[in-house]
Design a protein around this motif. Structure first.
Motif, PDB file in Angstrom:
ATOM      1  N   GLY A  92      61.940  36.241  45.971  1.00 13.11           N
ATOM      2  CA  GLY A  92      62.446  37.595  46.153  1.00 13.11           C
ATOM      3  C   GLY A  92      63.085  38.202  44.920  1.00 13.11           C
ATOM      4  O   GLY A  92      63.432  39.393  44.923  1.00 13.11           O
ATOM      5  N   ARG A  93      63.246  37.403  43.880  1.00 11.92           N
ATOM      6  CA  ARG A  93      63.836  37.918  42.639  1.00 11.92           C
ATOM      7  C   ARG A  93      62.751  38.157  41.599  1.00 11.92           C
ATOM      8  O   ARG A  93      61.660  37.597  41.668  1.00 11.92           O
ATOM      9  CB  ARG A  93      64.883  36.944  42.082  1.00 11.92           C
ATOM     10  N   VAL A  94      63.080  38.972  40.619  1.00  7.22           N
ATOM     11  CA  VAL A  94      62.117  39.416  39.617  1.00  7.22           C
ATOM     12  C   VAL A  94      62.648  39.075  38.223  1.00  7.22           C
ATOM     13  O   VAL A  94      63.850  39.182  37.967  1.00  7.22           O
ATOM     14  CB  VAL A  94      61.887  40.940  39.738  1.00  7.22           C
ATOM     15  N   GLY A  95      61.749  38.675  37.355  1.00 13.52           N
ATOM     16  CA  GLY A  95      62.112  38.484  35.956  1.00 13.52           C
ATOM     17  C   GLY A  95      61.763  39.730  35.163  1.00 13.52           C
ATOM     18  O   GLY A  95      60.601  40.118  35.102  1.00 13.52           O
ATOM     19  N   SER A  96      62.763  40.392  34.587  1.00 13.85           N
ATOM     20  CA  SER A  96      62.522  41.592  33.784  1.00 13.85           C
ATOM     21  C   SER A  96      62.469  41.203  32.301  1.00 13.85           C
ATOM     22  O   SER A  96      63.303  40.424  31.821  1.00 13.85           O
ATOM     23  CB  SER A  96      63.628  42.623  34.000  1.00 13.85           C
ATOM     24  N   TYR A  97      61.481  41.763  31.606  1.00 11.04           N
ATOM     25  CA  TYR A  97      61.261  41.421  30.197  1.00 11.04           C
ATOM     26  C   TYR A  97      61.085  42.679  29.362  1.00 11.04           C
ATOM     27  O   TYR A  97      60.398  43.613  29.773  1.00 11.04           O
ATOM     28  CB  TYR A  97      60.007  40.550  30.043  1.00 11.04           C
ATOM     29  N   GLU A 110      54.432  33.313  30.474  1.00 16.86           N
ATOM     30  CA  GLU A 110      54.734  32.001  31.042  1.00 16.86           C
ATOM     31  C   GLU A 110      55.313  32.146  32.443  1.00 16.86           C
ATOM     32  O   GLU A 110      55.002  31.370  33.342  1.00 16.86           O
ATOM     33  CB  GLU A 110      55.712  31.247  30.125  1.00 16.86           C
ATOM     34  N   ALA A 111      56.163  33.150  32.631  1.00 12.42           N
ATOM     35  CA  ALA A 111      56.717  33.398  33.962  1.00 12.42           C
ATOM     36  C   ALA A 111      55.611  33.789  34.939  1.00 12.42           C
ATOM     37  O   ALA A 111      55.585  33.338  36.091  1.00 12.42           O
ATOM     38  CB  ALA A 111      57.786  34.482  33.891  1.00 12.42           C
ATOM     39  N   LYS A 112      54.690  34.618  34.496  1.00 13.38           N
ATOM     40  CA  LYS A 112      53.562  35.021  35.347  1.00 13.38           C
ATOM     41  C   LYS A 112      52.686  33.815  35.688  1.00 13.38           C
ATOM     42  O   LYS A 112      52.209  33.682  36.811  1.00 13.38           O
ATOM     43  CB  LYS A 112      52.728  36.088  34.652  1.00 13.38           C
ATOM     44  N   LEU A 113      52.487  32.951  34.715  1.00 17.17           N
ATOM     45  CA  LEU A 113      51.659  31.766  34.909  1.00 17.17           C
ATOM     46  C   LEU A 113      52.205  30.889  36.027  1.00 17.17           C
ATOM     47  O   LEU A 113      51.461  30.261  36.774  1.00 17.17           O
ATOM     48  CB  LEU A 113      51.583  30.973  33.602  1.00 17.17           C
ATOM     49  N   LEU A 114      53.524  30.890  36.154  1.00 14.09           N
ATOM     50  CA  LEU A 114      54.178  30.081  37.183  1.00 14.09           C
ATOM     51  C   LEU A 114      54.169  30.771  38.550  1.00 14.09           C
ATOM     52  O   LEU A 114      54.704  30.237  39.523  1.00 14.09           O
ATOM     53  CB  LEU A 114      55.623  29.774  36.764  1.00 14.09           C
ATOM     54  N   GLY A 115      53.585  31.956  38.609  1.00 14.64           N
ATOM     55  CA  GLY A 115      53.469  32.653  39.887  1.00 14.64           C
ATOM     56  C   GLY A 115      54.656  33.523  40.231  1.00 14.64           C
ATOM     57  O   GLY A 115      54.773  34.001  41.364  1.00 14.64           O
ATOM     58  N   HIS A 116      55.557  33.741  39.282  1.00 13.70           N
ATOM     59  CA  HIS A 116      56.730  34.566  39.552  1.00 13.70           C
ATOM     60  C   HIS A 116      56.419  36.046  39.352  1.00 13.70           C
ATOM     61  O   HIS A 116      55.512  36.417  38.598  1.00 13.70           O
ATOM     62  CB  HIS A 116      57.881  34.158  38.629  1.00 13.70           C
ATOM     63  N   GLU A 117      57.200  36.879  40.014  1.00 13.28           N
ATOM     64  CA  GLU A 117      57.046  38.317  39.825  1.00 13.28           C
ATOM     65  C   GLU A 117      57.749  38.717  38.527  1.00 13.28           C
ATOM     66  O   GLU A 117      58.915  38.383  38.305  1.00 13.28           O
ATOM     67  CB  GLU A 117      57.641  39.093  41.003  1.00 13.28           C
ATOM     68  N   VAL A 118      56.991  39.421  37.704  1.00 11.43           N
ATOM     69  CA  VAL A 118      57.497  39.795  36.387  1.00 11.43           C
ATOM     70  C   VAL A 118      57.433  41.312  36.232  1.00 11.43           C
ATOM     71  O   VAL A 118      56.467  41.951  36.651  1.00 11.43           O
ATOM     72  CB  VAL A 118      56.671  39.105  35.277  1.00 11.43           C
ATOM     73  N   HIS A 119      58.469  41.867  35.641  1.00 10.55           N
ATOM     74  CA  HIS A 119      58.564  43.309  35.436  1.00 10.55           C
ATOM     75  C   HIS A 119      58.749  43.576  33.947  1.00 10.55           C
ATOM     76  O   HIS A 119      59.600  42.955  33.299  1.00 10.55           O
ATOM     77  CB  HIS A 119      59.762  43.861  36.223  1.00 10.55           C
ATOM     78  N   TYR A 146      67.275  38.416  35.942  1.00 12.92           N
ATOM     79  CA  TYR A 146      67.737  38.480  34.557  1.00 12.92           C
ATOM     80  C   TYR A 146      66.889  39.503  33.799  1.00 12.92           C
ATOM     81  O   TYR A 146      65.817  39.900  34.260  1.00 12.92           O
ATOM     82  CB  TYR A 146      67.624  37.115  33.850  1.00 12.92           C
ATOM     83  N   LEU A 147      67.401  39.926  32.638  1.00 16.93           N
ATOM     84  CA  LEU A 147      66.606  40.682  31.673  1.00 16.93           C
ATOM     85  C   LEU A 147      66.461  39.810  30.442  1.00 16.93           C
ATOM     86  O   LEU A 147      67.458  39.345  29.871  1.00 16.93           O
ATOM     87  CB  LEU A 147      67.280  42.001  31.291  1.00 16.93           C
ATOM     88  N   HIS A 148      65.227  39.586  30.021  1.00 17.07           N
ATOM     89  CA  HIS A 148      64.942  38.738  28.860  1.00 17.07           C
ATOM     90  C   HIS A 148      64.548  39.610  27.674  1.00 17.07           C
ATOM     91  O   HIS A 148      63.701  40.493  27.796  1.00 17.07           O
ATOM     92  CB  HIS A 148      63.804  37.766  29.193  1.00 17.07           C
ATOM     93  N   ILE A 149      65.163  39.340  26.519  1.00 15.98           N
ATOM     94  CA  ILE A 149      64.778  40.026  25.289  1.00 15.98           C
ATOM     95  C   ILE A 149      64.503  38.985  24.204  1.00 15.98           C
ATOM     96  O   ILE A 149      65.002  37.854  24.261  1.00 15.98           O
ATOM     97  CB  ILE A 149      65.860  41.013  24.794  1.00 15.98           C
ATOM     98  N   THR A 150      63.700  39.383  23.239  1.00 19.97           N
ATOM     99  CA  THR A 150      63.482  38.595  22.025  1.00 19.97           C
ATOM    100  C   THR A 150      64.190  39.342  20.918  1.00 19.97           C
ATOM    101  O   THR A 150      63.760  40.429  20.515  1.00 19.97           O
ATOM    102  CB  THR A 150      61.977  38.454  21.726  1.00 19.97           C
ATOM    103  N   SER A 151      65.290  38.797  20.435  1.00 14.80           N
ATOM    104  CA  SER A 151      66.168  39.581  19.559  1.00 14.80           C
ATOM    105  C   SER A 151      65.523  39.930  18.234  1.00 14.80           C
ATOM    106  O   SER A 151      65.850  40.954  17.623  1.00 14.80           O
ATOM    107  CB  SER A 151      67.483  38.830  19.323  1.00 14.80           C
ATOM    108  N   ASN A 152      64.588  39.097  17.777  1.00 12.12           N
ATOM    109  CA  ASN A 152      63.930  39.323  16.492  1.00 12.12           C
ATOM    110  C   ASN A 152      62.493  38.831  16.597  1.00 12.12           C
ATOM    111  O   ASN A 152      62.258  37.690  16.981  1.00 12.12           O
ATOM    112  CB  ASN A 152      64.669  38.565  15.391  1.00 12.12           C
TER     113      ASN A 152
END
Length: 363
Positions: A92-97, A110-119, A146-152
């Motif tokens: 029920g939770r979403v990974g935001s990127y 990678e998150a999508k590959l694991l079957g998770h919902e990704v935004h 969570y919100l995931h960022i790549t800082s650089n």
């Protein structure tokens, strides 16, 4: 010793000469114990002291507040791309990127590959990933874990100049290529992780700084070695750690401290980057900067020439002059100078001079 190369490799990358010399001195015998650090048990009091000291050094240099765990993991930052959704994305939770380029893409895929919902909360794809999205463009899914960022982004040469305020949504950052290049308010983040092989030491260890509330109530049905809880409970000593890599990180952190800390690193890094960006910007179009000026990285400085033939000539002549690692990533081509903390000022001065000389001879 012969003159050292001007090392602009993107990773594994330059290490401070003083660190290499100290490691050389201690290679055969560590602190009078009759053995190398590579030979001792990770259960020994010597290694446990090193493990603790390295955590404390990082905590001091980054100003990490209470309530965070520092973990030493293996598998590189790429393993974190899978561990993060495995541990934190519940049903029920979403990974935001935020999609800023190649490394951000690997994380969300990678998150999508694991079957998770990704935004995708924001993307700079329309700009060929040569700029960082505006913070007000980031749209966090309401069910985000969570919100995931790549800082650089090392390939495009872009870097977040400021970080988003995510409110109650945990902010997770891959800082593999710019950790310790400038001060960061760690309290804004729920997790920071970084592969060591750019600004922290050699490859082999990945550092994860995780807020303790994220470590509560984690899934028990994922493999043991992929559970943050296991590494936290065992102080990163559940299995044999990468002892020598942690030792080298320890020496690099001491070198940063001895040279004025992260604030001094930033001051030097900005001066180094200015030398090269000025050579680009003052070239009247001979050199073309890849990243949008407002998104330019302090660590990975990317640029092009008018033709691939000219770029090949630049690389060949640069190598003959003692420069290493200036070829751009194979996926985008061009040129790239990675000026991490350990790259000395004189290397950047030499590169800027070489660039101006090459321009004069080829204009």
């Amino acid at each position: 010793m012969d003159k050292r190369a001007y090392n602009f490799n993107a990773g594994p990358a330059a290490l401070p000469l003083a660190v290499l010399e100290r490691a050389q001195q201690e290679l055969v015998e560590y602190k009078g114990i009759g053995m190398s650090i590579m030979e001792i048990s990770h259960r020994s009091k010597e290694y446990e002291a090193l493990n603790t000291e390295t955590q404390e050094l990082l905590k001091e240099l980054m100003g990490i507040p209470d309530g965070y765990q520092i973990l030493f993991l293996q598998g590189g930052a790429s393993s974190q791309f899978a561990m993060i959704p495995m541990n934190f994305l519940k049903p029920g939770r979403v990974g935001s990127y935020v999609h800023t380029g190649a490394w951000a893409e690997k994380a969300y895929k990678e998150a999508k590959l694991l079957g998770h919902e990704v935004h995708i909360a924001a993307t700079s794809e329309a700009h060929d990933f040569m700029q960082i999205p505006e913070l007000n463009e980031i749209e966090i899914h309401p069910d985000s874990a969570y919100l995931h960022i790549t800082s650089n982004e090392t390939i495009g040469g872009t870097q977040f100049q400021e970080y988003p305020n995510t409110g109650n949504v945990p902010l997770i950052a891959d800082m593999s290529s710019d950790i310790l290049c400038r001060p960061v308010d760690v309290s804004k983040f729920a997790m920071i992780y970084a592969g060591a092989q750019k600004n922290l030491g050699p490859s082999g260890v990945t550092i994860a700084i995780i807020r303790e509330d994220l470590l509560q109530d984690l899934p028990k049905n994922i493999p043991t070695m992929l559970r943050y809880e296991i590494h936290s409970t065992n102080n990163s000593l559940y299995n044999t750690p990468p002892v020598y890599s942690v030792y080298m990180v320890n020496l690099v952190l001491k070198w940063i401290k001895e040279n004025g800390g992260v604030e001094a690193m930033e001051q030097t890094n900005r001066a180094k980057a200015k030398l090269i960006y000025d050579a680009i910007d003052e070239s009247k179009g001979f050199y073309i900067g890849c990243a949008a000026p407002a998104s330019r990285s302090l660590m990975n400085l990317t640029f092009r020439l008018a033709s691939e033939e000219l770029e090949k000539s630049f690389i060949k002549q640069a190598e003959a002059a003692g420069f290493v690692g200036l070829k751009g990533h194979r996926s985008v081509g061009g040129l790239r100078a990675s000026a991490y903390n350990a790259v000395p000022m004189e290397a950047c001065e030499a590169l800027a001079n070489f660039m101006r000389d090459f321009q004069q001879k080829n204009s």
